[in-house]
Write a protein that holds these residues in place. Structure first.
Motif, PDB file in Angstrom:
ATOM      1  N   UNK A  25       0.841  -1.213   0.000  1.00 12.28           N
ATOM      2  CA  UNK A  25       0.000   0.000   0.000  1.00 12.28           C
ATOM      3  C   UNK A  25       0.871   1.256   0.000  1.00 12.28           C
ATOM      4  N   UNK A  26       1.983   1.232   0.747  1.00 13.33           N
ATOM      5  CA  UNK A  26       2.889   2.383   0.770  1.00 13.33           C
ATOM      6  C   UNK A  26       3.536   2.599  -0.599  1.00 13.33           C
ATOM      7  N   UNK A  27       3.946   1.497  -1.220  1.00 13.95           N
ATOM      8  CA  UNK A  27       4.581   1.610  -2.535  1.00 13.95           C
ATOM      9  C   UNK A  27       3.581   2.051  -3.604  1.00 13.95           C
ATOM     10  N   UNK A  28       2.358   1.580  -3.489  1.00 13.08           N
ATOM     11  CA  UNK A  28       1.305   2.002  -4.422  1.00 13.08           C
ATOM     12  C   UNK A  28       1.108   3.518  -4.349  1.00 13.08           C
ATOM     13  N   UNK A  29       1.046   4.047  -3.113  1.00 14.59           N
ATOM     14  CA  UNK A  29       0.871   5.495  -2.947  1.00 14.59           C
ATOM     15  C   UNK A  29       2.053   6.270  -3.538  1.00 14.59           C
ATOM     16  N   UNK A  72       1.568   8.971  -6.582  1.00 17.96           N
ATOM     17  CA  UNK A  72       1.928  10.377  -6.337  1.00 17.96           C
ATOM     18  C   UNK A  72       3.261  10.757  -6.984  1.00 17.96           C
ATOM     19  N   UNK A  73       3.859   9.772  -7.705  1.00 22.55           N
ATOM     20  CA  UNK A  73       5.151  10.001  -8.367  1.00 22.55           C
ATOM     21  C   UNK A  73       6.221  10.431  -7.359  1.00 22.55           C
ATOM     22  N   UNK A 100       8.896  -6.238  -8.415  1.00 19.97           N
ATOM     23  CA  UNK A 100       7.546  -5.798  -8.780  1.00 19.97           C
ATOM     24  C   UNK A 100       7.524  -4.285  -8.981  1.00 19.97           C
ATOM     25  N   UNK A 101       8.118  -3.543  -8.027  1.00 16.39           N
ATOM     26  CA  UNK A 101       8.161  -2.085  -8.158  1.00 16.39           C
ATOM     27  C   UNK A 101       9.027  -1.678  -9.353  1.00 16.39           C
ATOM     28  N   UNK A 102      10.105  -2.433  -9.581  1.00 19.63           N
ATOM     29  CA  UNK A 102      10.952  -2.168 -10.751  1.00 19.63           C
ATOM     30  C   UNK A 102      10.141  -2.293 -12.035  1.00 19.63           C
ATOM     31  N   UNK A 103       9.336  -3.335 -12.128  1.00 18.58           N
ATOM     32  CA  UNK A 103       8.496  -3.517 -13.318  1.00 18.58           C
ATOM     33  C   UNK A 103       7.503  -2.364 -13.455  1.00 18.58           C
ATOM     34  N   UNK A 104       6.982  -1.882 -12.329  1.00 19.81           N
ATOM     35  CA  UNK A 104       6.062  -0.730 -12.391  1.00 19.81           C
ATOM     36  C   UNK A 104       6.759   0.500 -12.959  1.00 19.81           C
ATOM     37  N   UNK A 105       8.070   0.640 -12.694  1.00 15.44           N
ATOM     38  CA  UNK A 105       8.822   1.795 -13.188  1.00 15.44           C
ATOM     39  C   UNK A 105       9.144   1.687 -14.683  1.00 15.44           C
ATOM     40  N   UNK A 106       9.267   0.464 -15.176  1.00 13.50           N
ATOM     41  CA  UNK A 106       9.674   0.254 -16.567  1.00 13.50           C
ATOM     42  C   UNK A 106       8.531  -0.180 -17.484  1.00 13.50           C
ATOM     43  N   UNK A 107       7.403  -0.600 -16.906  1.00  9.60           N
ATOM     44  CA  UNK A 107       6.320  -1.206 -17.696  1.00  9.60           C
ATOM     45  C   UNK A 107       5.815  -0.265 -18.803  1.00  9.60           C
ATOM     46  N   UNK A 108       5.553  -0.840 -19.969  1.00 11.80           N
ATOM     47  CA  UNK A 108       5.106  -0.058 -21.124  1.00 11.80           C
ATOM     48  C   UNK A 108       3.596   0.142 -21.148  1.00 11.80           C
ATOM     49  N   UNK A 109       2.853  -0.641 -20.369  1.00 11.77           N
ATOM     50  CA  UNK A 109       1.393  -0.500 -20.378  1.00 11.77           C
ATOM     51  C   UNK A 109       0.823  -0.838 -18.991  1.00 11.77           C
ATOM     52  N   UNK A 110       1.057   0.088 -18.057  1.00 12.38           N
ATOM     53  CA  UNK A 110       0.617  -0.101 -16.674  1.00 12.38           C
ATOM     54  C   UNK A 110      -0.890  -0.351 -16.572  1.00 12.38           C
ATOM     55  N   UNK A 116      -2.734   2.416 -13.477  1.00 12.74           N
ATOM     56  CA  UNK A 116      -1.740   3.469 -13.235  1.00 12.74           C
ATOM     57  C   UNK A 116      -0.544   3.062 -12.375  1.00 12.74           C
ATOM     58  N   UNK A 117      -0.511   1.849 -11.855  1.00  9.68           N
ATOM     59  CA  UNK A 117       0.636   1.481 -11.013  1.00  9.68           C
ATOM     60  C   UNK A 117       1.030   0.009 -11.112  1.00  9.68           C
ATOM     61  N   UNK A 118       0.133  -0.870 -11.550  1.00 17.69           N
ATOM     62  CA  UNK A 118       0.465  -2.295 -11.621  1.00 17.69           C
ATOM     63  C   UNK A 118       1.146  -2.630 -12.945  1.00 17.69           C
ATOM     64  N   UNK A 119       2.249  -3.380 -12.899  1.00 22.22           N
ATOM     65  CA  UNK A 119       2.890  -3.791 -14.158  1.00 22.22           C
ATOM     66  C   UNK A 119       1.998  -4.790 -14.907  1.00 22.22           C
ATOM     67  N   UNK A 120       2.066  -4.751 -16.227  1.00 23.21           N
ATOM     68  CA  UNK A 120       1.189  -5.610 -17.032  1.00 23.21           C
ATOM     69  C   UNK A 120       1.661  -7.058 -17.050  1.00 23.21           C
ATOM     70  N   UNK A 121       2.953  -7.280 -16.789  1.00 24.21           N
ATOM     71  CA  UNK A 121       3.578  -8.614 -16.782  1.00 24.21           C
ATOM     72  C   UNK A 121       3.711  -9.233 -18.176  1.00 24.21           C
ATOM     73  N   UNK A 122       3.331  -8.499 -19.228  1.00 24.10           N
ATOM     74  CA  UNK A 122       3.393  -9.103 -20.562  1.00 24.10           C
ATOM     75  C   UNK A 122       4.180  -8.276 -21.578  1.00 24.10           C
TER      76      UNK A 122
END
Length: 335
Positions: free
Chosen positions: A17-21, A25-26, A48-58, A61-67
């Motif tokens: 939850x902290x990482x999501x916020x 909030x960038x 997981x957070x790394x993927x959120x930073x690099x993901x091409x299609x979140x 707005x915050x979850x990585x797509x995994x694909x």
């Protein structure tokens, strides 16, 4: 196995939850310290957070797509802008940190972002720690660091002060038991495994490990002869224990098992059957629990914990075990 945001949220709700916020909030920090027991999801959540930073299609707005290409490469460990540092032998050496700094002085290969993950950060040498400190004091834009540790007290206070520290809680035993049973572990064996490790993969390996199966039998036998006389207990040490528990890590595992037997005896006395872990020894332990006191059990558990500390401080394992056996028999009505 790659865990999704939902699966990791179940394991570490507060951290996620902290990482999501932070993502929404960038406000992602330039350095995080993830502190917690092995198997609590530190590395999985860092990636997981790394993927959120690099993901091409979140997603949301915050979850990585995994694909996408970036998510897949991070999962496979071959993204050019994501670097993972592991101990080289017993420690993380200064050369490893310097190589990391040299890599991060360059521009990102594919974006402005760069991430590094240092596993077992507490194993950095003094010179490696000092080198990392300079790196943390002057972070490059777009760089995010994840330091993972089970021994936060081993890290320099100056490093801690430059990281956002997130504490990972131990997994609830019932959650671990559920996961083990879902993965084919017999319900009678799952509670013991859940007490020994938070790591599902490690627990599944222990479940089919012949050494571990034999270790349980030897520990139960040692407990039973403890109630007889000092000579027989010392003979069991020589004839069984020392032949089976050779390495320091194996001895620690044996002491953990012995401690759990005494805990079971105490749980029986307190009528907390649901917390028993030596389920298959239930009937025998029930009889033994009637023959001792709660205070005696507490003293014996303290002696085992003290033995674990001595072993960690490199006391001679044979002398430590002989002293422990005599200590466990002190004041016993059976001696």
């Amino acid at each position: 196995m790659v865990k999704t945001w939902g699966q990791l949220l179940e394991l570490q709700p507060t951290v996620l939850k902290m990482l999501k916020n932070s993502l929404l909030k960038n406000r992602v920090a330039h350095a995080y310290l993830f502190e917690g027991m092995r198997g609590t999801g530190k590395k999985e959540i860092a990636l997981l957070l790394t993927k959120s930073l690099f993901c091409e299609q979140l997603v949301e707005d915050y979850k990585p797509c995994e694909s996408c290409n970036n998510c897949l490469r991070i999962n496979n460990g071959n993204h050019p802008d994501v670097h993972i540092v592991e101990p080289d032998g017993l420690s993380i050496k200064v050369e490893q940190i310097r190589n990391l700094q040299a890599e991060f002085s360059k521009k990102g290969v594919e974006s402005q972002n760069k991430v590094y993950v240092i596993s077992h950060a507490d194993k950095m040498s003094v010179s490696a720690s000092n080198s990392l400190l300079k790196f943390l004091e002057e972070p490059n834009p777009g760089t995010v660091a994840f330091l993972l540790t089970e021994q936060v007290q081993q890290l320099l206070p100056t490093i801690l002060s430059r990281c956002q520290v997130l504490v990972f809680q131990p997994l609830a035993p019932q959650m671990m038991i559920k996961q083990l049973i879902e993965n084919g572990v017999h319900p009678a064996k799952a509670p013991l495994l859940a007490q020994l490790t938070n790591n599902l993969e490690e627990a599944l390996k222990l479940n089919v490990d012949e050494w571990f199966a034999q270790a349980q039998k030897i520990v139960v036998k040692l407990y039973e002869v403890l109630k007889k006389n000092p000579l027989e207990a010392l003979v069991t040490l020589q004839g069984d224990w020392f032949l089976h528990f050779k390495e320091k890590e194996q001895i620690q595992r044996g002491l953990d098992l012995l401690l759990l037997i005494f805990k079971d005896l105490l749980y029986i006395q307190l009528d907390r059957q649901e917390q028993l872990v030596f389920v298959e020894e239930n009937e025998r332990l029930r009889q033994y629990a009637l023959q001792t006191s709660g205070r005696r059990l507490s003293d014996q558990m303290s002696a085992i914990l003290d033995a674990k500390r001595k072993l960690q401080a490199n006391m001679n394992p044979q002398l430590m075990m002989e002293q422990l056996v005599l200590k466990l028999q002190e004041g016993s009505s059976f001696v």
